[in-house]
Design an enzyme around this catalytic site. Structure first.
Site, PDB file in Angstrom:
ATOM      1  N   ARG A 125       0.818  -1.238   0.000  1.00  0.00           N
ATOM      2  CA  ARG A 125       0.000   0.000   0.000  1.00  0.00           C
ATOM      3  C   ARG A 125       0.841   1.274   0.000  1.00  0.00           C
ATOM      4  NH1 ARG A 125      -2.981  -3.169   3.724  1.00  0.00           N
ATOM      5  NH2 ARG A 125      -4.673  -4.202   2.631  1.00  0.00           N
ATOM      6  N   LYS A 147       2.190  11.197 -11.633  1.00  0.00           N
ATOM      7  CA  LYS A 147       1.308  10.307 -12.391  1.00  0.00           C
ATOM      8  C   LYS A 147       2.073   9.016 -12.638  1.00  0.00           C
ATOM      9  CE  LYS A 147      -1.859  13.312 -14.909  1.00  0.00           C
ATOM     10  NZ  LYS A 147      -2.278  13.783 -16.241  1.00  0.00           N
ATOM     11  N   GLU A 189       7.672  17.523 -25.446  1.00  0.00           N
ATOM     12  CA  GLU A 189       7.103  17.882 -24.130  1.00  0.00           C
ATOM     13  C   GLU A 189       7.709  19.191 -23.613  1.00  0.00           C
ATOM     14  OE1 GLU A 189       4.518  16.299 -23.028  1.00  0.00           O
ATOM     15  OE2 GLU A 189       4.686  14.122 -23.299  1.00  0.00           O
ATOM     16  N   LYS A 231       5.913  22.833 -14.785  1.00  0.00           N
ATOM     17  CA  LYS A 231       5.116  21.673 -14.353  1.00  0.00           C
ATOM     18  C   LYS A 231       4.832  21.755 -12.856  1.00  0.00           C
ATOM     19  CE  LYS A 231       3.997  16.942 -14.803  1.00  0.00           C
ATOM     20  NZ  LYS A 231       4.104  15.706 -15.537  1.00  0.00           N
ATOM     21  N   GLU A 241      -5.443  16.582 -11.014  1.00  0.00           N
ATOM     22  CA  GLU A 241      -6.097  16.929 -12.291  1.00  0.00           C
ATOM     23  C   GLU A 241      -7.617  17.077 -12.177  1.00  0.00           C
ATOM     24  OE1 GLU A 241      -4.187  15.309 -15.813  1.00  0.00           O
ATOM     25  OE2 GLU A 241      -6.130  15.295 -16.804  1.00  0.00           O
ATOM     26  N   ARG A 245      -4.546  21.077 -14.285  1.00  0.00           N
ATOM     27  CA  ARG A 245      -3.493  20.151 -14.730  1.00  0.00           C
ATOM     28  C   ARG A 245      -3.771  19.568 -16.116  1.00  0.00           C
ATOM     29  NH1 ARG A 245      -0.066  15.615 -11.305  1.00  0.00           N
ATOM     30  NH2 ARG A 245       1.098  14.870 -13.105  1.00  0.00           N
ATOM     31  N   ASN A 249      -1.910  18.252 -20.935  1.00  0.00           N
ATOM     32  CA  ASN A 249      -2.225  17.247 -21.951  1.00  0.00           C
ATOM     33  C   ASN A 249      -2.399  17.857 -23.332  1.00  0.00           C
ATOM     34  OD1 ASN A 249      -2.296  14.650 -20.687  1.00  0.00           O
ATOM     35  ND2 ASN A 249      -3.998  15.445 -19.475  1.00  0.00           N
ATOM     36  N   HIS A 252      -2.101  15.731 -26.405  1.00  0.00           N
ATOM     37  CA  HIS A 252      -2.151  14.326 -25.995  1.00  0.00           C
ATOM     38  C   HIS A 252      -3.426  13.612 -26.427  1.00  0.00           C
ATOM     39  CE1 HIS A 252       1.258  15.622 -23.686  1.00  0.00           C
ATOM     40  NE2 HIS A 252       1.428  14.454 -23.105  1.00  0.00           N
ATOM     41  N   HIS A 256      -2.555  10.384 -28.075  1.00  0.00           N
ATOM     42  CA  HIS A 256      -2.880   9.055 -27.526  1.00  0.00           C
ATOM     43  C   HIS A 256      -3.633   8.211 -28.544  1.00  0.00           C
ATOM     44  CE1 HIS A 256      -2.502  10.297 -22.991  1.00  0.00           C
ATOM     45  NE2 HIS A 256      -1.339  10.112 -23.570  1.00  0.00           N
ATOM     46  N   HIS A 269       5.954   8.221 -27.893  1.00  0.00           N
ATOM     47  CA  HIS A 269       4.961   9.081 -27.239  1.00  0.00           C
ATOM     48  C   HIS A 269       5.177  10.548 -27.627  1.00  0.00           C
ATOM     49  CE1 HIS A 269       2.272  10.601 -24.146  1.00  0.00           C
ATOM     50  NE2 HIS A 269       3.248  11.365 -23.694  1.00  0.00           N
TER      51      HIS A 269
HETATM   52  P1  NAD Z   1      10.935   5.266 -22.767  1.00  0.00           P
HETATM   53  O1  NAD Z   1      10.869   5.143 -21.310  1.00  0.00           O
HETATM   54  O2  NAD Z   1      10.418   4.143 -23.580  1.00  0.00           O
HETATM   55  O3  NAD Z   1      12.433   5.572 -23.196  1.00  0.00           O
HETATM   56  C1  NAD Z   1      12.737   5.721 -24.543  1.00  0.00           C
HETATM   57  C2  NAD Z   1      13.878   4.782 -24.989  1.00  0.00           C
HETATM   58  O4  NAD Z   1      15.117   5.354 -24.593  1.00  0.00           O
HETATM   59  C3  NAD Z   1      13.826   3.413 -24.391  1.00  0.00           C
HETATM   60  O5  NAD Z   1      14.248   2.470 -25.338  1.00  0.00           O
HETATM   61  C4  NAD Z   1      14.835   3.512 -23.261  1.00  0.00           C
HETATM   62  O6  NAD Z   1      15.368   2.264 -22.888  1.00  0.00           O
HETATM   63  C5  NAD Z   1      15.880   4.384 -23.875  1.00  0.00           C
HETATM   64  N1  NAD Z   1      16.694   5.139 -22.959  1.00  0.00           N
HETATM   65  C6  NAD Z   1      16.323   5.706 -21.779  1.00  0.00           C
HETATM   66  N2  NAD Z   1      17.323   6.434 -21.288  1.00  0.00           N
HETATM   67  C7  NAD Z   1      18.367   6.335 -22.146  1.00  0.00           C
HETATM   68  C8  NAD Z   1      19.654   6.885 -22.183  1.00  0.00           C
HETATM   69  N3  NAD Z   1      20.072   7.746 -21.253  1.00  0.00           N
HETATM   70  N4  NAD Z   1      20.465   6.551 -23.207  1.00  0.00           N
HETATM   71  C9  NAD Z   1      20.024   5.720 -24.197  1.00  0.00           C
HETATM   72  N5  NAD Z   1      18.800   5.189 -24.229  1.00  0.00           N
HETATM   73  C10 NAD Z   1      17.966   5.496 -23.213  1.00  0.00           C
HETATM   74  O7  NAD Z   1      10.148   6.572 -23.269  1.00  0.00           O
HETATM   75  P2  NAD Z   1      10.044   8.056 -22.712  1.00  0.00           P
HETATM   76  O8  NAD Z   1       9.886   8.894 -23.905  1.00  0.00           O
HETATM   77  O9  NAD Z   1      11.074   8.364 -21.728  1.00  0.00           O
HETATM   78  O10 NAD Z   1       8.672   8.036 -21.903  1.00  0.00           O
HETATM   79  C11 NAD Z   1       7.459   7.775 -22.546  1.00  0.00           C
HETATM   80  C12 NAD Z   1       6.493   7.255 -21.514  1.00  0.00           C
HETATM   81  O11 NAD Z   1       6.280   8.245 -20.516  1.00  0.00           O
HETATM   82  C13 NAD Z   1       5.147   6.910 -22.074  1.00  0.00           C
HETATM   83  O12 NAD Z   1       4.723   5.670 -21.563  1.00  0.00           O
HETATM   84  C14 NAD Z   1       4.243   8.011 -21.565  1.00  0.00           C
HETATM   85  O13 NAD Z   1       2.908   7.609 -21.388  1.00  0.00           O
HETATM   86  C15 NAD Z   1       4.896   8.337 -20.270  1.00  0.00           C
HETATM   87  N6  NAD Z   1       4.621   9.704 -19.783  1.00  0.00           N
HETATM   88  C16 NAD Z   1       4.220   9.840 -18.502  1.00  0.00           C
HETATM   89  C17 NAD Z   1       4.001  11.088 -17.991  1.00  0.00           C
HETATM   90  C18 NAD Z   1       3.631  11.252 -16.559  1.00  0.00           C
HETATM   91  O14 NAD Z   1       3.272  12.357 -16.154  1.00  0.00           O
HETATM   92  N7  NAD Z   1       3.748  10.226 -15.749  1.00  0.00           N
HETATM   93  C19 NAD Z   1       4.193  12.216 -18.796  1.00  0.00           C
HETATM   94  C20 NAD Z   1       4.621  12.045 -20.107  1.00  0.00           C
HETATM   95  C21 NAD Z   1       4.839  10.764 -20.592  1.00  0.00           C
HETATM   96  N1  GLY Z   2       2.028  14.741 -18.468  1.00  0.00           N
HETATM   97  C1  GLY Z   2       0.813  15.303 -18.007  1.00  0.00           C
HETATM   98  C2  GLY Z   2       0.707  15.414 -16.548  1.00  0.00           C
HETATM   99  O1  GLY Z   2       1.616  15.089 -15.818  1.00  0.00           O
HETATM  100  O2  GLY Z   2      -0.287  15.841 -16.059  1.00  0.00           O
END
Ligand code: NAD
Ligand code: GLY
Length: 368
Positions: A125, A147, A189, A231, A241, A245, A249, A252, A256, A269
């Site tokens: 939890r 998130k 972003e 942010k 949100e 917030r 998006n 997005h 999405h 993404h």
């Molecule tokens: P990812 O985590 O898939 O990373 C992209 C690629 O880069 C992967 O293959 C990873 O292994 C590689 N990588 C990571 N760091 C590296 C480095 N330093 N050197 C070489 N390769 C590296 O993708 P992302 O773009 O980081 O994140 C996308 C995800 O984040 C999506 O799932 C999206 O929904 C999520 N997201 C979440 C929020 C949130 O608020 N929580 C906001 C935006 C996006």
């Molecule tokens: N990436 C959108 C949020 O964190 O709200």
């Protein structure tokens, strides 16, 4: 705190407040983690790409702070952001008898960060976790704000929790190993914050886009810090949100739909968000909220960041219909009505519905 030069952004959320550190040579310095509560065990969660480059260095930095420092490598990719992969984290925690004071360290991009955060939110939890984002996208967005979650075959990020980390460590040095495509995805972003909140920042990005693409450290330091400040400002007012917030998006809702429609991982993404911002700006224009010059300005910047501006065809028969079907699953939808983040003046966003007929025109105009 690290002896290395770094900047700090604070995120104010009462007892869930924390710091975001931005600088070079941070993630593998023991001093970075000195302020965290001591615990018996740390689990570094990473993936098969990032772990071989950085996990041992992080583990070494944590060894003075925790009696045991464990590590786990998840499969790499958006297509693995699901229950089965999440369960690997619970397997590792349970197999190693990890208790409530175990701290999870998310070492990777947004996929690792979102899954590790969700595991931390739900294991016993709730156990503490630290974000060590290694992509530009994760440093400017996903590691900040709490998130967490996973994808479901029927919708992106549909299962998750709001759960804040204890610390975010944005080490600019680790970005040097990012493939160019991932740098561009992260820039989507960064660009997002301009139209929704800070036109001065948008102008700065325009002037520095080539330095950012080339991973110039000073330019990155400003982009990451300013993005995190914006942010933090939004999340500090609306953590869960219920209103404001949602502006984060921007791009997005269309994005999405692109990700889900093509299959997760086909477009990154950030690529989907970049193209989605152009579509959302065009929708804003067709609703009379911004002029054509604004849409073209945004489009030029997205092209300069190396991102696509033409959406894919998701259905050869009724492409707009398929987009609409997917967008109705968006978390912002209200009783089946899609709610878009629109720009209603430079630096100002609004969340509202739009007539299907106008959305269809936008999709026809913006997709190849
Ligand atoms: P990812 O985590 O898939 O990373 C992209 C690629 O880069 C992967 O293959 C990873 O292994 C590689 N990588 C990571 N760091 C590296 C480095 N330093 N050197 C070489 N390769 C590296 O993708 P992302 O773009 O980081 O994140 C996308 C995800 O984040 C999506 O799932 C999206 O929904 C999520 N997201 C979440 C929020 C949130 O608020 N929580 C906001 C935006 C996006
Ligand atoms: N990436 C959108 C949020 O964190 O709200």
């Amino acid at each position: 705190m690290s002896t290395q030069a770094h900047q700090t952004v604070h995120i104010s959320l009462e007892d869930r407040s924390y710091s975001i550190l931005v600088g070079d040579a941070l993630f593998d310095s023991a001093a970075t983690y000195a302020g965290l509560p001591k615990g018996s065990t740390a689990l570094v969660v990473s993936n098969t790409t990032v772990a071989p480059m950085y996990a041992q260095r992080l583990q070494a930095a944590l060894r003075g702070h925790y009696r045991a420092v464990l590590s786990l490598e998840l499969p790499d990719g958006e297509s693995f952001k699901h229950w089965q992969t999440l369960n690997l984290i619970f397997d590792a925690l349970l197999a190693n008898h990890c208790d409530r004071k175990t701290v999870l360290f998310a070492l990777g991009g947004g996929v690792v960060g979102d899954m590790t955060g969700f595991a931390a939110a739900s294991y016993m939890r709730g156990v503490p976790f630290v974000q060590v984002p290694t992509t530009l996208l994760a440093q400017v967005d996903s590691s900040v704000g709490g998130k967490t979650g996973i994808n479901h075959p029927l919708g992106k990020n549909m299962v998750g929790a709001f759960y804040q980390p204890q610390l975010v460590v944005c080490d600019l040095g680790v970005l040097k190993s990012l493939p160019a495509r991932e740098v561009s995805a992260g820039l989507a972003e960064v660009i997002k914050y301009g139209p929704i909140a800070d036109m001065e920042f948008l102008s700065w990005i325009e002037s520095n886009i080539q330095r950012l693409v080339a991973l110039d450290t000073d330019a990155l330091a400003h982009a990451v810090k300013r993005s995190c400040e914006l942010k933090a400002w939004v999340v500090g007012q609306d953590e869960r949100e219920s209103g404001l917030r949602a502006i984060l998006n921007f791009g997005h809702t269309f994005g999405h739909a692109i990700e889900a429609g093509l299959g997760y991982g086909e477009w990154l993404h950030g690529e989907a968000v970049g193209c989605g911002m152009v579509m959302a700006a065009e929708l804003s224009r067709r609703l009379g909220l911004v002029d054509e010059a604004f849409v073209n300005r945004l489009k030029r910047l997205i092209v300069a960041a190396g991102l696509p501006v033409k959406g894919p065809t998701l259905d050869a028969g009724d492409n707009p219909g398929r987009y609409l079907e997917l967008m109705r699953l968006d978390k912002k939808s209200d009783a089946g009505e899609i709610r878009f983040v629109l720009i209603d003046g430079p630096g100002r966003a609004v969340v509202r519905a739009a007539p299907d007929a106008v959305v269809r025109e936008v999709i026809d105009a913006c997709c190849s």
